[in-house]
Scaffold this motif. Structure first.
Motif, PDB file in Angstrom:
ATOM      1  N   PRO A  32      -0.233  -5.571  13.395  1.00 60.32           N
ATOM      2  CA  PRO A  32       0.583  -5.788  12.203  1.00 60.32           C
ATOM      3  C   PRO A  32       1.094  -7.232  12.276  1.00 60.32           C
ATOM      4  O   PRO A  32       1.740  -7.606  13.258  1.00 60.32           O
ATOM      5  CB  PRO A  32       1.712  -4.757  12.330  1.00 60.32           C
ATOM      6  CG  PRO A  32       1.699  -4.282  13.734  1.00 60.32           C
ATOM      7  CD  PRO A  32       0.385  -4.656  14.345  1.00 60.32           C
ATOM      8  N   ALA A  70       7.575  -1.766   9.917  1.00 58.70           N
ATOM      9  CA  ALA A  70       7.198  -0.760   8.913  1.00 58.70           C
ATOM     10  C   ALA A  70       5.689  -0.708   8.753  1.00 58.70           C
ATOM     11  O   ALA A  70       5.089   0.374   8.662  1.00 58.70           O
ATOM     12  CB  ALA A  70       7.870  -1.088   7.580  1.00 58.70           C
ATOM     13  N   LEU A  71       5.061  -1.866   8.755  1.00 59.05           N
ATOM     14  CA  LEU A  71       3.612  -1.964   8.658  1.00 59.05           C
ATOM     15  C   LEU A  71       2.947  -1.282   9.853  1.00 59.05           C
ATOM     16  O   LEU A  71       2.014  -0.487   9.699  1.00 59.05           O
ATOM     17  CB  LEU A  71       3.236  -3.443   8.591  1.00 59.05           C
ATOM     18  CG  LEU A  71       1.797  -3.874   8.670  1.00 59.05           C
ATOM     19  CD1 LEU A  71       0.995  -3.287   7.535  1.00 59.05           C
ATOM     20  CD2 LEU A  71       1.724  -5.394   8.630  1.00 59.05           C
ATOM     21  N   ALA A  73       4.174   1.052  11.793  1.00 55.65           N
ATOM     22  CA  ALA A  73       4.382   2.503  11.730  1.00 55.65           C
ATOM     23  C   ALA A  73       3.401   3.146  10.750  1.00 55.65           C
ATOM     24  O   ALA A  73       2.826   4.203  11.045  1.00 55.65           O
ATOM     25  CB  ALA A  73       5.827   2.813  11.331  1.00 55.65           C
ATOM     26  N   ALA A  74       3.192   2.507   9.612  1.00 56.22           N
ATOM     27  CA  ALA A  74       2.297   3.072   8.601  1.00 56.22           C
ATOM     28  C   ALA A  74       0.839   3.089   9.063  1.00 56.22           C
ATOM     29  O   ALA A  74       0.071   3.963   8.657  1.00 56.22           O
ATOM     30  CB  ALA A  74       2.421   2.284   7.303  1.00 56.22           C
ATOM     31  N   LEU A  75       0.474   2.138   9.908  1.00 56.52           N
ATOM     32  CA  LEU A  75      -0.922   2.031  10.349  1.00 56.52           C
ATOM     33  C   LEU A  75      -1.176   2.637  11.729  1.00 56.52           C
ATOM     34  O   LEU A  75      -2.270   2.520  12.269  1.00 56.52           O
ATOM     35  CB  LEU A  75      -1.355   0.561  10.332  1.00 56.52           C
ATOM     36  CG  LEU A  75      -1.277  -0.136   8.977  1.00 56.52           C
ATOM     37  CD1 LEU A  75      -1.740  -1.575   9.093  1.00 56.52           C
ATOM     38  CD2 LEU A  75      -2.061   0.617   7.920  1.00 56.52           C
ATOM     39  N   LYS A 128      -2.529   0.251   1.909  1.00 52.64           N
ATOM     40  CA  LYS A 128      -1.497   0.981   2.655  1.00 52.64           C
ATOM     41  C   LYS A 128      -0.569   0.002   3.373  1.00 52.64           C
ATOM     42  O   LYS A 128       0.651   0.184   3.384  1.00 52.64           O
ATOM     43  CB  LYS A 128      -2.175   1.918   3.668  1.00 52.64           C
ATOM     44  CG  LYS A 128      -1.230   2.815   4.414  1.00 52.64           C
ATOM     45  CD  LYS A 128      -2.024   3.767   5.317  1.00 52.64           C
ATOM     46  CE  LYS A 128      -1.128   4.732   6.023  1.00 52.64           C
ATOM     47  NZ  LYS A 128      -1.880   5.662   6.880  1.00 52.64           N
ATOM     48  N   ALA A 129      -1.138  -1.055   3.936  1.00 49.92           N
ATOM     49  CA  ALA A 129      -0.348  -2.062   4.652  1.00 49.92           C
ATOM     50  C   ALA A 129       0.597  -2.794   3.709  1.00 49.92           C
ATOM     51  O   ALA A 129       1.789  -2.971   4.008  1.00 49.92           O
ATOM     52  CB  ALA A 129      -1.282  -3.050   5.352  1.00 49.92           C
ATOM     53  N   ALA A 131       1.734  -1.786   0.831  1.00 50.64           N
ATOM     54  CA  ALA A 131       2.749  -0.843   0.346  1.00 50.64           C
ATOM     55  C   ALA A 131       3.814  -0.561   1.405  1.00 50.64           C
ATOM     56  O   ALA A 131       4.984  -0.364   1.075  1.00 50.64           O
ATOM     57  CB  ALA A 131       2.081   0.464  -0.088  1.00 50.64           C
ATOM     58  N   ALA A 132       3.440  -0.556   2.659  1.00 49.93           N
ATOM     59  CA  ALA A 132       4.404  -0.285   3.735  1.00 49.93           C
ATOM     60  C   ALA A 132       5.319  -1.471   3.985  1.00 49.93           C
ATOM     61  O   ALA A 132       6.499  -1.298   4.276  1.00 49.93           O
ATOM     62  CB  ALA A 132       3.660   0.080   5.016  1.00 49.93           C
ATOM     63  N   ALA A 133       4.784  -2.683   3.899  1.00 51.98           N
ATOM     64  CA  ALA A 133       5.564  -3.875   4.244  1.00 51.98           C
ATOM     65  C   ALA A 133       6.501  -4.322   3.128  1.00 51.98           C
ATOM     66  O   ALA A 133       7.592  -4.832   3.401  1.00 51.98           O
ATOM     67  CB  ALA A 133       4.620  -5.016   4.612  1.00 51.98           C
ATOM     68  N   ARG A 134       6.103  -4.159   1.876  1.00 51.95           N
ATOM     69  CA  ARG A 134       6.901  -4.693   0.751  1.00 51.95           C
ATOM     70  C   ARG A 134       8.336  -4.194   0.700  1.00 51.95           C
ATOM     71  O   ARG A 134       9.239  -4.993   0.463  1.00 51.95           O
ATOM     72  CB  ARG A 134       6.193  -4.418  -0.565  1.00 51.95           C
ATOM     73  CG  ARG A 134       5.090  -5.397  -0.832  1.00 51.95           C
ATOM     74  CD  ARG A 134       4.565  -5.324  -2.267  1.00 51.95           C
ATOM     75  NE  ARG A 134       3.532  -6.321  -2.430  1.00 51.95           N
ATOM     76  CZ  ARG A 134       2.253  -6.036  -2.621  1.00 51.95           C
ATOM     77  NH1 ARG A 134       1.852  -4.778  -2.706  1.00 51.95           N
ATOM     78  NH2 ARG A 134       1.367  -7.002  -2.745  1.00 51.95           N
TER      79      ARG A 134
END
Length: 153
Positions: A32, A70-71, A73-75, A128-129, A131-134
């Motif tokens: 990330p 956050a990125l 965690a999502a990935l 997905k990345a 959307a998670a980081a924004r």
């Protein structure tokens, strides 16, 4: 707004605009990784920023660290340690890397720069990345006030 060096355009994706920095997601699925590019014409070194801009840069690095976590965690790439660096040896435009690291990642414990070949983010992973980081960079999530004199891009 200053132009973005073509090297960034070729190796990363636009993510957001903060009061000082343009934020990009590095196109490398191994980590990330965000890049902050201060929108200050001619800036090559942190010392080229005003005192107020340097303070804001630190706050934006903190916000980017939250977004990297956050990125990750999502990935499924849990972040145990943040690496922050302003190298600029290859691309001289001032920029700061914020990279999420974890024991056992492909380069651990060494640096990520120059380690192997980048692994491009698949289109669905890229979405997905982003959307998670924004949300970590969105107004209200930011731990700093807007910077006077710099409006939205």
């Amino acid at each position: 707004m200053p132009e973005i060096d073509p090297a960034f355009l070729a190796s990363s994706h636009a993510l957001d605009e903060l009061p000082l920095c343009h934020v990009r997601l590095q196109d490398d699925a191994r980590w990330p990784w965000l890049i902050l590019i201060p929108q200050v014409s001619g800036a090559r070194e942190i010392e080229d920023l005003t005192v107020a801009e340097r303070r804001l840069l630190v706050e934006e690095v903190v916000a980017a660290g939250n977004a990297v976590r956050a990125l990750g965690a999502a990935l499924g790439l849990a972040v145990e340690k943040l690496n922050v660096g302003a190298l600029g040896n290859v691309t001289p435009q001032l920029h700061v890397h914020v990279v999420g690291r974890r024991a056992g990642d492909p380069a651990w414990p060494g640096p990520v720069w120059g380690f192997g070949e980048a692994v491009a983010l698949a289109p669905e992973v890229l979405q997905k990345a982003l959307a998670a980081a924004r949300p970590a960079l969105a107004p209200g999530a930011q731990p700093y006030p807007p910077f006077p004199g710099r409006g939205p891009a």
